[in-house]
Design a protein around this motif. Structure first.
Motif, PDB file in Angstrom:
ATOM      1  N   VAL A 156     -28.363 -21.746  19.653  1.00 47.01           N
ATOM      2  CA  VAL A 156     -27.541 -21.928  18.941  1.00 47.01           C
ATOM      3  C   VAL A 156     -27.821 -23.437  18.445  1.00 47.01           C
ATOM      4  O   VAL A 156     -27.364 -24.476  17.388  1.00 47.01           O
ATOM      5  CB  VAL A 156     -26.261 -22.212  19.814  1.00 47.01           C
ATOM      6  CG1 VAL A 156     -24.645 -22.627  19.521  1.00 47.01           C
ATOM      7  CG2 VAL A 156     -25.505 -20.958  20.465  1.00 47.01           C
ATOM      8  N   ASP A 157     -28.678 -24.732  19.671  1.00 46.23           N
ATOM      9  CA  ASP A 157     -29.261 -25.648  19.064  1.00 46.23           C
ATOM     10  C   ASP A 157     -29.904 -25.546  17.122  1.00 46.23           C
ATOM     11  O   ASP A 157     -29.218 -26.134  15.965  1.00 46.23           O
ATOM     12  CB  ASP A 157     -30.372 -25.954  19.388  1.00 46.23           C
ATOM     13  CG  ASP A 157     -30.936 -27.225  19.165  1.00 46.23           C
ATOM     14  OD1 ASP A 157     -29.599 -28.646  18.432  1.00 46.23           O
ATOM     15  OD2 ASP A 157     -32.155 -28.088  18.999  1.00 46.23           O
ATOM     16  N   ALA A 158     -30.996 -24.591  17.122  1.00 45.64           N
ATOM     17  CA  ALA A 158     -30.819 -23.951  15.740  1.00 45.64           C
ATOM     18  C   ALA A 158     -30.209 -24.148  14.658  1.00 45.64           C
ATOM     19  O   ALA A 158     -30.142 -23.821  13.532  1.00 45.64           O
ATOM     20  CB  ALA A 158     -32.072 -22.736  15.740  1.00 45.64           C
ATOM     21  N   THR A 174     -27.046 -25.353  14.801  1.00 48.95           N
ATOM     22  CA  THR A 174     -26.714 -26.485  14.660  1.00 48.95           C
ATOM     23  C   THR A 174     -26.940 -27.151  13.138  1.00 48.95           C
ATOM     24  O   THR A 174     -26.636 -27.613  12.713  1.00 48.95           O
ATOM     25  CB  THR A 174     -25.797 -27.060  15.785  1.00 48.95           C
ATOM     26  OG1 THR A 174     -25.794 -26.370  16.967  1.00 48.95           O
ATOM     27  CG2 THR A 174     -25.106 -28.550  15.719  1.00 48.95           C
ATOM     28  N   HIS A 175     -28.444 -27.183  13.863  1.00 51.86           N
ATOM     29  CA  HIS A 175     -29.834 -28.371  12.604  1.00 51.86           C
ATOM     30  C   HIS A 175     -29.077 -27.126  11.451  1.00 51.86           C
ATOM     31  O   HIS A 175     -28.841 -27.866  10.090  1.00 51.86           O
ATOM     32  CB  HIS A 175     -30.500 -27.528  12.994  1.00 51.86           C
ATOM     33  CG  HIS A 175     -31.573 -28.746  14.205  1.00 51.86           C
ATOM     34  ND1 HIS A 175     -32.390 -27.662  14.970  1.00 51.86           N
ATOM     35  CD2 HIS A 175     -30.919 -29.351  14.769  1.00 51.86           C
ATOM     36  CE1 HIS A 175     -33.017 -28.267  15.985  1.00 51.86           C
ATOM     37  NE2 HIS A 175     -31.383 -29.281  15.743  1.00 51.86           N
ATOM     38  N   ALA A 176     -29.606 -25.300  11.100  1.00 47.02           N
ATOM     39  CA  ALA A 176     -29.105 -25.102   9.924  1.00 47.02           C
ATOM     40  C   ALA A 176     -27.220 -25.537   9.278  1.00 47.02           C
ATOM     41  O   ALA A 176     -27.686 -25.585   7.921  1.00 47.02           O
ATOM     42  CB  ALA A 176     -29.086 -23.540  10.099  1.00 47.02           C
ATOM     43  N   CYS A 193     -21.793 -32.720  14.952  1.00 46.64           N
ATOM     44  CA  CYS A 193     -22.355 -32.980  16.549  1.00 46.64           C
ATOM     45  C   CYS A 193     -23.944 -33.180  17.362  1.00 46.64           C
ATOM     46  O   CYS A 193     -24.513 -33.559  18.248  1.00 46.64           O
ATOM     47  CB  CYS A 193     -23.139 -31.298  16.457  1.00 46.64           C
ATOM     48  SG  CYS A 193     -21.715 -29.413  15.449  1.00 46.64           S
ATOM     49  N   HIS A 194     -24.952 -33.792  16.037  1.00 48.12           N
ATOM     50  CA  HIS A 194     -25.952 -34.212  17.299  1.00 48.12           C
ATOM     51  C   HIS A 194     -25.094 -36.483  16.657  1.00 48.12           C
ATOM     52  O   HIS A 194     -26.452 -36.419  18.063  1.00 48.12           O
ATOM     53  CB  HIS A 194     -27.008 -34.163  16.230  1.00 48.12           C
ATOM     54  CG  HIS A 194     -28.074 -33.219  15.960  1.00 48.12           C
ATOM     55  ND1 HIS A 194     -27.304 -32.015  15.927  1.00 48.12           N
ATOM     56  CD2 HIS A 194     -28.809 -32.356  17.248  1.00 48.12           C
ATOM     57  CE1 HIS A 194     -28.720 -30.729  16.148  1.00 48.12           C
ATOM     58  NE2 HIS A 194     -28.995 -31.321  17.266  1.00 48.12           N
ATOM     59  N   ALA A 195     -24.699 -36.132  16.712  1.00 43.73           N
ATOM     60  CA  ALA A 195     -24.627 -38.370  16.863  1.00 43.73           C
ATOM     61  C   ALA A 195     -23.687 -37.898  18.547  1.00 43.73           C
ATOM     62  O   ALA A 195     -23.303 -39.001  18.774  1.00 43.73           O
ATOM     63  CB  ALA A 195     -23.138 -38.444  15.731  1.00 43.73           C
ATOM     64  N   ALA A 235     -27.763 -30.136  29.113  1.00 37.08           N
ATOM     65  CA  ALA A 235     -28.991 -29.564  28.039  1.00 37.08           C
ATOM     66  C   ALA A 235     -28.556 -30.049  26.526  1.00 37.08           C
ATOM     67  O   ALA A 235     -27.734 -29.359  26.179  1.00 37.08           O
ATOM     68  CB  ALA A 235     -29.749 -27.952  28.353  1.00 37.08           C
ATOM     69  N   HIS A 236     -29.383 -30.002  25.777  1.00 32.19           N
ATOM     70  CA  HIS A 236     -29.505 -30.168  24.338  1.00 32.19           C
ATOM     71  C   HIS A 236     -28.368 -29.126  23.416  1.00 32.19           C
ATOM     72  O   HIS A 236     -27.349 -29.184  23.156  1.00 32.19           O
ATOM     73  CB  HIS A 236     -30.228 -30.505  23.513  1.00 32.19           C
ATOM     74  CG  HIS A 236     -30.485 -31.267  21.713  1.00 32.19           C
ATOM     75  ND1 HIS A 236     -29.661 -32.310  21.564  1.00 32.19           N
ATOM     76  CD2 HIS A 236     -30.989 -30.347  20.940  1.00 32.19           C
ATOM     77  CE1 HIS A 236     -29.879 -32.177  19.513  1.00 32.19           C
ATOM     78  NE2 HIS A 236     -30.575 -30.523  19.750  1.00 32.19           N
ATOM     79  N   GLY A 237     -29.474 -27.711  23.628  1.00 31.45           N
ATOM     80  CA  GLY A 237     -28.533 -27.107  22.753  1.00 31.45           C
ATOM     81  C   GLY A 237     -27.091 -26.584  23.658  1.00 31.45           C
ATOM     82  O   GLY A 237     -25.714 -26.264  23.213  1.00 31.45           O
ATOM     83  N   ALA A 240     -25.254 -28.359  24.727  1.00 33.43           N
ATOM     84  CA  ALA A 240     -24.144 -29.583  24.029  1.00 33.43           C
ATOM     85  C   ALA A 240     -23.236 -29.490  23.185  1.00 33.43           C
ATOM     86  O   ALA A 240     -22.717 -29.698  22.387  1.00 33.43           O
ATOM     87  CB  ALA A 240     -25.266 -31.325  24.419  1.00 33.43           C
ATOM     88  N   ASN A 241     -24.742 -29.127  22.053  1.00 33.69           N
ATOM     89  CA  ASN A 241     -24.077 -28.562  20.344  1.00 33.69           C
ATOM     90  C   ASN A 241     -23.528 -27.366  20.785  1.00 33.69           C
ATOM     91  O   ASN A 241     -22.599 -26.985  19.797  1.00 33.69           O
ATOM     92  CB  ASN A 241     -25.410 -27.721  19.565  1.00 33.69           C
ATOM     93  CG  ASN A 241     -26.119 -29.625  19.199  1.00 33.69           C
ATOM     94  OD1 ASN A 241     -25.414 -30.169  18.536  1.00 33.69           O
ATOM     95  ND2 ASN A 241     -27.686 -29.559  19.457  1.00 33.69           N
ATOM     96  N   SER A 242     -23.669 -26.453  22.169  1.00 35.22           N
ATOM     97  CA  SER A 242     -23.139 -25.373  21.400  1.00 35.22           C
ATOM     98  C   SER A 242     -21.470 -25.492  21.897  1.00 35.22           C
ATOM     99  O   SER A 242     -20.564 -25.290  21.532  1.00 35.22           O
ATOM    100  CB  SER A 242     -23.404 -23.957  22.412  1.00 35.22           C
ATOM    101  OG  SER A 242     -23.056 -24.330  24.058  1.00 35.22           O
TER     102      SER A 242
HETATM  103 FE   LIG Z   1     -30.495 -30.563  17.906  1.00 31.16          FE
END
Ligand SMILES: [Fe+2]
Length: 382
Positions: free
Chosen positions: A191-193, A195-197, A260-262, A274-276, A278-280
């Motif tokens: 899900v981090d990936a 979010t990047h995309a 999301c990343h901010a 965990a980063h992923g 948090a993004n999810s």
């Molecule tokens: Fe990320």
């Protein structure tokens, strides 16, 4: 506007790509390697697939104390070992934390000073120690980005160091090394990936070249993340996820990210989320907020994630994107609220104060006020 596209890493993708390490060591005449990894990787028995190949090629030392959200302290500890063994190559094995730690050690090795000195963009003036990145998760894209993210333990904040030198020289993406990754980490990093995309696709810095990459990454994740989570041994799904995170990494390295990343940095720095994960939690809420600013692109994302948008207006199709993301997050069994991961709602205003100057907020498709940032965090508790 001029668009600069940067991708300084040689990428080798496919089963058994780890074996390419032998050729790299020989060609470059490396005598000594420092492997940066974490204890989970050691316990999962992944290291011998690398060290067996190094045995007759060069000497090597293992630093296995990398931690999630790598801190300045871990970097300093790894750098002390670097000074003792004086390796001529760093090999990062693991997720983004191993690769980011290796980049930080490589920076100190050739530029001197303390790691905080390089906070920001283009502060790293000398080429860093060569790095071979061997990702064992499909998510961060750090193997192809020109940044490292460090957790400052004195000020309790996360900061980025970016620039053309802040990159691995080689990335070996071997899906066999990701087969033992547990479902919850596969899900969070996947899900981090995603979010990047999505953030790269909708960023104000996106353009045709980055869009092409982001679209392909979203498609691959929509088609393969569930399989990678529930059939961990499916090497085809694992390879597609590695490819997706790699492509998303190249896309966001050039188009940058968004809200999301901010907003996820304070969650990692203060609460160790965990980063992923948090993004999810942030992604559906931020997408809902951003929707009116990028209707056409979100309509395409909905379709890429499997929603039927036939006979829908652009508005109707775009609205389906939030449901598509929520379905994916629920299917891969990630937490859905910040309460579930131990974040205290009382910290919301302080977290906004910490991230309000993040430049990613300016390139997010919709400009957010301070009150709107507070509301997005609050939405993450329901
Ligand atoms: Fe990320």
């Amino acid at each position: 506007m001029l668009h600069r596209f940067l991708t300084p890493t040689e990428i080798i993708l496919g089963k058994d790509s780890i074996k390419e390490i032998e050729g790299i060591i020989e060609r470059e005449n490396f005598q000594s390697a420092l492997i940066l990894t974490d204890k989970g990787i050691v316990q999962a028995g992944i290291l011998p697939s690398l060290t067996n190949l190094l045995e007759e090629k060069c000497t090597y030392t293992i630093f296995d104390e990398v931690e999630p959200n790598p801190t300045d302290r871990v970097v300093e500890k790894a750098f002390s070992l670097f000074l003792k063994v004086k390796p001529d190559v760093l090999i990062a094995v693991g997720g983004g934390s191993s690769m980011d730690t290796a980049k930080a050690v490589g920076i100190l090795a050739t530029n001197g000073g303390e790691i905080i000195d390089f906070k920001g963009i283009d502060k790293v003036k000398a080429p860093i120690t060569p790095i071979v990145a061997v990702p064992t998760t499909a998510g961060t894209g750090s193997e192809v980005t020109t940044t490292t993210v460090i957790n400052d333990t004195k000020q309790i904040l996360k900061y980025s160091i970016g620039g053309q030198h802040v990159a691995a020289r080689w990335a070996l993406l071997d899906p066999a090394l990701t087969l033992t990754l547990p479902p919850h980490i596969t899900a969070a990093t996947g899900v981090d990936a995603l979010t990047h995309a999505i953030e790269a696709y909708t960023s104000k810095k996106s353009y045709g070249l980055t869009d092409t990459l982001a679209v392909q990454a979203i498609r691959l994740i929509g088609e393969n993340l569930r399989t990678a989570v529930f059939e961990g041994n499916n090497i085809e799904a694992r390879q597609k996820m590695l490819e997706a995170s790699l492509i998303a990494g190249i896309a966001f390295n050039n188009a940058k990210l968004g809200l999301c990343h901010a907003l996820c940095n304070p969650l990692g720095a203060q609460f160790g989320v965990a980063h992923g994960v948090a993004n999810s939690i942030l992604l559906p809420r931020v997408t809902k907020f951003n929707l009116p600013a990028q209707l056409k692109k979100y309509a395409i994302v909905a379709q890429l994630l499997g929603e039927n948008t036939d006979n829908c207006s652009v508005n109707e199709a775009a609205e389906k994107v939030v449901t598509a993301i929520e379905k994916l997050i629920i299917d891969v069994q990630l937490p859905f609220t910040l309460g579930e991961v131990g974040v205290d709602q009382k910290a919301v205003t302080q977290m906004v104060d910490e991230c309000i100057d993040n430049p990613l907020i300016d390139i997010n498709p919709r400009k957010a006020t301070r009150d709107e940032l507070i509301q997005i965090y609050k939405d993450c508790f329901h």
